[in-house]
Design a protein around this motif. Structure first.
Motif, PDB file in Angstrom:
ATOM      1  N   ASP A 282       0.933  -1.178  -0.051  1.00  0.00           N
ATOM      2  CA  ASP A 282       0.090  -0.142  -0.029  1.00  0.00           C
ATOM      3  C   ASP A 282       0.917   1.190   0.036  1.00  0.00           C
ATOM      4  N   PRO A 283       1.404   1.483  -1.162  1.00  0.00           N
ATOM      5  CA  PRO A 283       2.386   2.575  -1.101  1.00  0.00           C
ATOM      6  C   PRO A 283       1.927   4.102  -0.817  1.00  0.00           C
ATOM      7  N   LYS A 284       0.776   4.080  -0.957  1.00  0.00           N
ATOM      8  CA  LYS A 284       0.028   5.356  -1.027  1.00  0.00           C
ATOM      9  C   LYS A 284      -0.694   5.592   0.289  1.00  0.00           C
ATOM     10  N   GLY A 285      -0.424   4.496   1.270  1.00  0.00           N
ATOM     11  CA  GLY A 285      -0.990   4.705   2.541  1.00  0.00           C
ATOM     12  C   GLY A 285      -2.735   4.752   2.659  1.00  0.00           C
ATOM     13  N   LEU A 286      -3.449   3.936   1.799  1.00  0.00           N
ATOM     14  CA  LEU A 286      -4.694   3.998   1.838  1.00  0.00           C
ATOM     15  C   LEU A 286      -5.352   3.347   2.968  1.00  0.00           C
ATOM     16  N   PHE A 287      -4.874   2.341   3.569  1.00  0.00           N
ATOM     17  CA  PHE A 287      -5.233   1.725   4.555  1.00  0.00           C
ATOM     18  C   PHE A 287      -4.950   2.367   5.605  1.00  0.00           C
ATOM     19  N   ASN A 288      -6.135   2.497   6.351  1.00  0.00           N
ATOM     20  CA  ASN A 288      -6.078   3.487   7.656  1.00  0.00           C
ATOM     21  C   ASN A 288      -6.957   2.824   8.750  1.00  0.00           C
ATOM     22  N   ALA A 289      -7.226   1.616   8.814  1.00  0.00           N
ATOM     23  CA  ALA A 289      -8.356   0.736   9.681  1.00  0.00           C
ATOM     24  C   ALA A 289      -7.790  -0.527   9.651  1.00  0.00           C
ATOM     25  N   SER A 290      -8.039  -1.415  10.732  1.00  0.00           N
ATOM     26  CA  SER A 290      -7.715  -2.704  11.074  1.00  0.00           C
ATOM     27  C   SER A 290      -6.104  -2.941  10.608  1.00  0.00           C
ATOM     28  N   LEU A 291      -5.315  -2.097  11.018  1.00  0.00           N
ATOM     29  CA  LEU A 291      -4.007  -2.197  10.754  1.00  0.00           C
ATOM     30  C   LEU A 291      -3.200  -3.263  11.536  1.00  0.00           C
ATOM     31  N   ASP A 292      -3.929  -3.774  12.661  1.00  0.00           N
ATOM     32  CA  ASP A 292      -3.161  -4.984  13.269  1.00  0.00           C
ATOM     33  C   ASP A 292      -3.762  -6.019  13.155  1.00  0.00           C
ATOM     34  N   ALA A 293      -4.725  -6.294  12.062  1.00  0.00           N
ATOM     35  CA  ALA A 293      -5.566  -7.455  11.872  1.00  0.00           C
ATOM     36  C   ALA A 293      -4.324  -8.425  11.019  1.00  0.00           C
ATOM     37  N   GLY A 294      -4.616  -9.664  11.299  1.00  0.00           N
ATOM     38  CA  GLY A 294      -3.830 -10.543  10.671  1.00  0.00           C
ATOM     39  C   GLY A 294      -3.603 -10.768   8.997  1.00  0.00           C
ATOM     40  N   THR A 295      -5.007 -10.601   8.581  1.00  0.00           N
ATOM     41  CA  THR A 295      -5.377 -11.026   7.219  1.00  0.00           C
ATOM     42  C   THR A 295      -5.839  -9.673   6.402  1.00  0.00           C
ATOM     43  N   ARG A 296      -6.840  -8.973   7.248  1.00  0.00           N
ATOM     44  CA  ARG A 296      -7.585  -7.825   6.559  1.00  0.00           C
ATOM     45  C   ARG A 296      -6.754  -6.437   6.707  1.00  0.00           C
ATOM     46  N   ARG A 297      -7.360  -5.669   5.791  1.00  0.00           N
ATOM     47  CA  ARG A 297      -7.020  -4.155   6.151  1.00  0.00           C
ATOM     48  C   ARG A 297      -8.175  -3.503   5.678  1.00  0.00           C
ATOM     49  N   ALA A 298      -8.352  -2.436   6.267  1.00  0.00           N
ATOM     50  CA  ALA A 298      -9.499  -1.415   5.804  1.00  0.00           C
ATOM     51  C   ALA A 298      -9.166   0.039   5.515  1.00  0.00           C
ATOM     52  N   ILE A 299     -10.328   0.584   4.666  1.00  0.00           N
ATOM     53  CA  ILE A 299     -10.007   1.865   4.575  1.00  0.00           C
ATOM     54  C   ILE A 299     -11.177   2.491   5.011  1.00  0.00           C
ATOM     55  N   ASP A 300     -11.227   3.411   5.955  1.00  0.00           N
ATOM     56  CA  ASP A 300     -12.235   4.202   6.267  1.00  0.00           C
ATOM     57  C   ASP A 300     -12.273   5.539   5.766  1.00  0.00           C
ATOM     58  N   ILE A 301     -13.583   5.777   5.283  1.00  0.00           N
ATOM     59  CA  ILE A 301     -13.501   7.277   4.480  1.00  0.00           C
ATOM     60  C   ILE A 301     -14.736   7.942   5.236  1.00  0.00           C
ATOM     61  N   ALA A 302     -14.494   9.147   5.738  1.00  0.00           N
ATOM     62  CA  ALA A 302     -15.377   9.931   6.472  1.00  0.00           C
ATOM     63  C   ALA A 302     -15.791  11.009   5.507  1.00  0.00           C
ATOM     64  N   GLN A 303     -17.036  11.704   6.116  1.00  0.00           N
ATOM     65  CA  GLN A 303     -17.759  12.789   5.268  1.00  0.00           C
ATOM     66  C   GLN A 303     -16.711  13.813   4.698  1.00  0.00           C
ATOM     67  N   GLY A 304     -16.651  14.092   3.618  1.00  0.00           N
ATOM     68  CA  GLY A 304     -15.663  15.123   2.795  1.00  0.00           C
ATOM     69  C   GLY A 304     -14.524  14.735   2.550  1.00  0.00           C
ATOM     70  N   GLU A 305     -14.101  13.254   3.006  1.00  0.00           N
ATOM     71  CA  GLU A 305     -12.614  12.954   2.567  1.00  0.00           C
ATOM     72  C   GLU A 305     -12.775  12.313   1.262  1.00  0.00           C
ATOM     73  N   THR A 306     -11.848  12.354   0.511  1.00  0.00           N
ATOM     74  CA  THR A 306     -11.607  11.691  -0.637  1.00  0.00           C
ATOM     75  C   THR A 306     -10.339  10.502  -1.009  1.00  0.00           C
ATOM     76  N   ILE A 307     -10.472   9.731  -2.059  1.00  0.00           N
ATOM     77  CA  ILE A 307      -9.337   8.985  -2.117  1.00  0.00           C
ATOM     78  C   ILE A 307      -8.832   9.055  -3.500  1.00  0.00           C
ATOM     79  N   ASP A 308      -7.547   8.731  -3.566  1.00  0.00           N
ATOM     80  CA  ASP A 308      -6.624   8.795  -4.501  1.00  0.00           C
ATOM     81  C   ASP A 308      -7.153   7.690  -5.564  1.00  0.00           C
TER      82      ASP A 308
END
Length: 127
Positions: free
Chosen positions: A82-108
């Protein structure tokens, strides 16, 4: 580019920023991988519409909507670069990772499509 009528209905029911955000992410997923399959899984009384799921040789990611965020959970996220650092949730999980997007946030968009395709590649390798 097959779209699930169940996900269409889910998005129509969300007449706020969360529906717009999940719809935009859905569009990026289809742009990245025209062969992606949309399904809805895990229907239950507390969530009768279920959870949108995007699959290609297995689950790539799920899309969930909460009061304050839209969450995309990648099934094999821990194994993906994840070179752009999109994952920002579940970072300690063994298998999964997540992206949380709040109101007003955008994603590349380019980074998201690359990450989704990395998830497809991981499924193909069985990583």
């Amino acid at each position: 580019m097959s779209r699930s009528p169940d996900i269409d209905a889910r998005l129509e029911a969300l007449d706020d920023w969360r529906g717009e955000t999940l719809g935009a992410l859905r569009d990026l997923i289809h742009a990245a991988d025209p062969e992606v399959v949309e399904t809805v899984k895990w229907r239950k009384p507390t969530n009768p519409r279920g959870v949108p799921v995007w699959e290609h040789d297995g689950i790539v990611c799920t899309g969930e909507v909460y009061k304050d965020k839209v969450k995309l959970t990648f099934a094999r996220g821990a194994s993906l670069k994840d070179p752009k650092g999109l994952f920002n949730a579940s970072l300690d999980a063994g298998t999964r990772r997540a992206i949380d997007i709040a109101q007003g946030e955008t994603i590349d968009p380019a980074a998201f499509k690359a990450l989704f395709l990395a998830g497809v590649a991981a499924n193909r390798k069985g990583a």
